[in-house]
Design a protein around this motif. Structure first.
Motif, short mmCIF file in Angstrom:
data_model
loop_
_atom_site.label_atom_id
_atom_site.label_comp_id
_atom_site.label_asym_id
_atom_site.label_seq_id
_atom_site.Cartn_x
_atom_site.Cartn_y
_atom_site.Cartn_z
N THR A 111 24.88 90.21 5.82
CA THR A 111 23.69 91.08 5.84
C THR A 111 22.42 90.24 5.71
OG1 THR A 111 23.80 91.37 3.45
CG2 THR A 111 24.90 93.04 4.81
N ASP A 112 22.53 89.07 5.04
CA ASP A 112 21.37 88.22 4.77
C ASP A 112 20.22 88.98 4.13
OD1 ASP A 112 20.01 85.79 4.60
OD2 ASP A 112 19.08 86.04 6.58
N VAL A 113 20.50 89.97 3.31
CA VAL A 113 19.44 90.54 2.48
C VAL A 113 18.80 89.38 1.71
CG1 VAL A 113 19.14 91.85 0.32
CG2 VAL A 113 20.51 92.81 2.21
N SER A 173 20.32 76.21 11.93
CA SER A 173 19.90 76.56 13.29
C SER A 173 19.56 78.04 13.47
CB SER A 173 21.03 76.16 14.26
OG SER A 173 20.49 75.87 15.52
N GLU A 174 18.62 78.49 12.62
CA GLU A 174 18.24 79.90 12.62
C GLU A 174 17.01 80.14 13.49
OE1 GLU A 174 17.36 81.14 8.65
OE2 GLU A 174 16.92 83.22 9.18
N ASN A 175 16.05 79.19 13.39
CA ASN A 175 14.72 79.44 13.95
C ASN A 175 14.25 78.15 14.65
OD1 ASN A 175 11.72 78.82 13.26
ND2 ASN A 175 11.80 81.06 13.13
N GLN A 201 7.85 85.14 10.65
CA GLN A 201 9.12 84.49 11.01
C GLN A 201 9.52 83.57 9.86
OE1 GLN A 201 9.96 83.14 14.91
NE2 GLN A 201 9.64 85.18 15.73
N LEU A 202 10.67 82.92 10.00
CA LEU A 202 11.33 82.28 8.87
C LEU A 202 10.43 81.45 7.94
CD1 LEU A 202 13.90 81.55 7.29
CD2 LEU A 202 14.23 79.66 8.88
N LEU A 203 9.73 80.44 8.47
CA LEU A 203 9.11 79.47 7.56
C LEU A 203 7.95 80.08 6.77
CD1 LEU A 203 9.40 76.29 9.83
CD2 LEU A 203 10.94 77.04 8.02
N PRO A 255 23.04 73.93 -0.95
CA PRO A 255 21.74 73.41 -0.53
C PRO A 255 21.06 74.48 0.33
CG PRO A 255 23.53 72.33 0.70
CD PRO A 255 24.17 73.24 -0.31
N ARG A 256 19.76 74.77 0.07
CA ARG A 256 19.14 75.93 0.75
C ARG A 256 19.21 75.78 2.28
NH1 ARG A 256 15.39 79.43 -1.57
NH2 ARG A 256 15.65 81.12 -0.12
N PHE A 257 18.62 74.70 2.78
CA PHE A 257 18.76 74.27 4.18
C PHE A 257 18.22 72.85 4.25
CE2 PHE A 257 14.65 76.15 6.42
CZ PHE A 257 13.87 75.91 5.30
N ILE A 287 24.50 86.51 1.87
CA ILE A 287 23.51 87.41 1.27
C ILE A 287 22.83 86.67 0.11
CG2 ILE A 287 25.28 88.51 -0.19
CD1 ILE A 287 23.67 91.18 0.24
N HIS A 288 21.56 87.04 -0.17
CA HIS A 288 20.79 86.44 -1.27
C HIS A 288 20.53 87.51 -2.32
CE1 HIS A 288 19.25 82.94 1.26
NE2 HIS A 288 19.69 83.76 2.19
N PHE A 289 21.14 87.42 -3.50
CA PHE A 289 20.91 88.51 -4.47
C PHE A 289 19.47 88.57 -4.98
CE2 PHE A 289 21.61 86.11 -8.49
CZ PHE A 289 20.83 86.84 -9.38
N PRO A 290 18.77 87.40 -5.14
CA PRO A 290 17.40 87.50 -5.68
C PRO A 290 16.40 88.09 -4.69
CG PRO A 290 18.34 85.30 -5.97
CD PRO A 290 19.19 86.01 -4.99
N GLN A 291 16.81 88.23 -3.44
CA GLN A 291 15.89 88.77 -2.43
C GLN A 291 16.01 90.28 -2.26
OE1 GLN A 291 16.28 86.46 1.20
NE2 GLN A 291 16.07 84.52 0.12
N THR A 292 16.82 90.91 -3.12
CA THR A 292 17.03 92.36 -3.02
C THR A 292 15.69 93.10 -3.03
OG1 THR A 292 19.14 92.10 -4.16
CG2 THR A 292 18.22 94.31 -4.11
#
Ligand code: GUN
Ligand code: ZN
Length: 436
Positions: free
Chosen positions: A324-326, A237-239, A95-97, A206-208, A81-86
């Motif tokens: 959850t990947d919020v 390997s998400e997208n 999509q992702l990028l 590391p983010r990705f 989960i990412h707290f700053p993305q709440t």
């Protein structure tokens, strides 16, 4: 005769006794005690069993919190989960990028301001707790202040939380980039400040692959070598566009995971979010290195990333936790996340049983975080993090539950129809920290 730090809870208890290597092994490990007692002292479980077996001297003089109509389970574990993305959950249409560029990076820039990070960290931890999540593996931002903000709030609740500063030195706005050197130094300072302080644990983050130079990944690997008990937490390997980008940035590597692996970032305390499109040699590497996957169904559907196969992970012998990947994910609730996890398996012709779902949210999640010796069930000696659930929180749930003939069916209906309204109370470190 009892100290103030002893608590006693009576009610209907459900947990899973042992970790397993195949999903069929879960049902025999289910432990359901219709009228039980849990005793906690100094944050640890000191006694657990049937009320009928309680020696009266054990509870002499103790106030007992009795939940006769509720279900008491281990606290849920959110492995990504990412707290700053709440504040940016439900950002439309990408999509992702492009989602990262249009919504995520502009939001994360705000977390340089410690007061802002404090405010959102507080909101975030309260949201976890009100959803019954007692442990999480959390992305902060590139700013060390964001890590301090989160660990400070968690420390006030005695919450077992794993988190770290994002390392990102390219392909992001300048205001969000560190350098290979500064990311190493700042992460090291944060490890020394927070890792194993109280219940806090640190994750090198590391983010990705696309947002790190090889120099930064190499220093991340050096840190892991210097501090072997810290975690590694990243995305993998998400997208499909992301994977193609990694291959163009690192053409000399066998694939996406091979980049992390060559820099020493795989292992028993490495957690990779998503892993939707892994190739056979990558599954093998995940298994051989005992690395874990965070399966994040609400995010994978929302960002149109793809369908993760739980069957494949069991077959390959790779640990999986639920995330959850919020804010790519659309809910803080592990109940809602399990509902989507079930549908993702259905779309692939597979089943996710209620007991397997429960495993991923509790003991299996603990195992994926290498914390199954401390968390995930009611075994004596474990840390006392648990929740009280009302399976009848809404009229439709009452109607549905009135037709449930088994605990398995009742649990399945809870996962399919439930959300934060089902969480009656949350206990962390033996203390009640939330009550509806
Ligand atoms: N890959 C790199 N960064 C992110 C992020 O913030 N969220 C998701 N879901 N995937 C990512
Ligand atoms: Zn993520």
């Amino acid at each position: 005769m009892h100290c103030a730090d002893t608590s006693a809870i009576r009610g209907r208890f459900l947990d899973i006794q042992q970790t397993v290597s195949q999903p069929e092994e879960i049902a025999p490990q289910i432990r359901y005690i219709e009228d039980g007692l849990l005793l906690c002292k100094a944050g640890k479980i000191v006694w657990f069993g049937a009320w009928a077996d309680v020696d009266p001297t054990l509870i002499d003089g103790l106030a007992i919190a009795h939940y006769p109509d509720q279900l008491i389970t281990p606290g849920f574990i959110d492995t990504h989960i990412h707290f700053p993305q709440t504040e940016m959950m439900g950002a439309y249409g990408e999509q992702l990028l492009s989602w990262l560029n249009n919504y995520t990076f502009p939001t994360e820039i705000k977390f340089k301001d410690k007061a802002y990070a404090d405010q959102i960290a507080d909101f975030f931890v309260n949201e976890l707790i009100k959803n019954g999540t007692t442990t999480a593996l959390v992305f902060c931002t590139v700013h060390p202040e964001s890590v301090d903000a989160l660990f400070e709030v968690a420390a006030r609740k005695n919450m077992r939380l794993i988190a770290g500063k994002v390392m990102m030195d390219r392909h992001a706005p300048e205001a969000l980039c560190d350098t290979a050197e500064s990311s190493y130094t700042e992460s090291k300072q944060l490890i020394e400040k927070w890792h194993e302080k109280g219940r806090a644990l640190y994750a090198i983050t590391p983010r990705f692959v696309p947002t790190s130079t090889d120099e930064q990944l190499s220093l991340a690997g050096k840190l892991k070598q210097e501090f072997p008990t810290v975690y590694v937490h990243t995305h993998l390997s998400e997208n499909k566009d992301e994977i193609a980008w990694v291959k163009s940035l690192f053409p000399n590597h066998a694939g996406y995971l091979d980049v992390y692996h060559q820099y020493g970032l795989t292992g028993q305390r490495s957690v990779f979010a998503h892993c939707i499109h892994l190739e056979d040699d990558e599954w093998q590497c995940m298994h051989d290195t005992d690395s874990a996957i965070a399966f994040c169904p609400t995010s994978n559907l929302f960002l149109g990333s793809g369908l993760f196969s739980l069957r494949k992970a069991w077959q390959k012998g790779v640990k999986v936790g639920l995330g959850t990947d919020v804010g790519g994910g659309t809910s803080f609730s592990q109940l809602q996340t399990l509902s989507e996890a079930y549908k993702v398996q259905q779309l692939q012709g597979d089943k996710l049983s209620a007991f397997e779902a429960f495993y991923h949210a509790t003991l299996g999640g603990a195992k994926s975080l290498d914390l199954d010796d401390r968390l995930g069930n009611f075994s004596v000696g474990k840390e006392a993090d648990f929740i009280v659930i009302d399976v009848n929180a809404t009229p439709i749930q009452q109607l549905r539950q009135s037709h449930a003939k088994t605990i398995e069916d009742s649990l399945f209906a809870l996962f399919t129809l439930g959300d934060d309204r089902n969480i009656v109370a949350t206990y962390i470190d033996g203390q009640k920290v939330y009550s509806a």
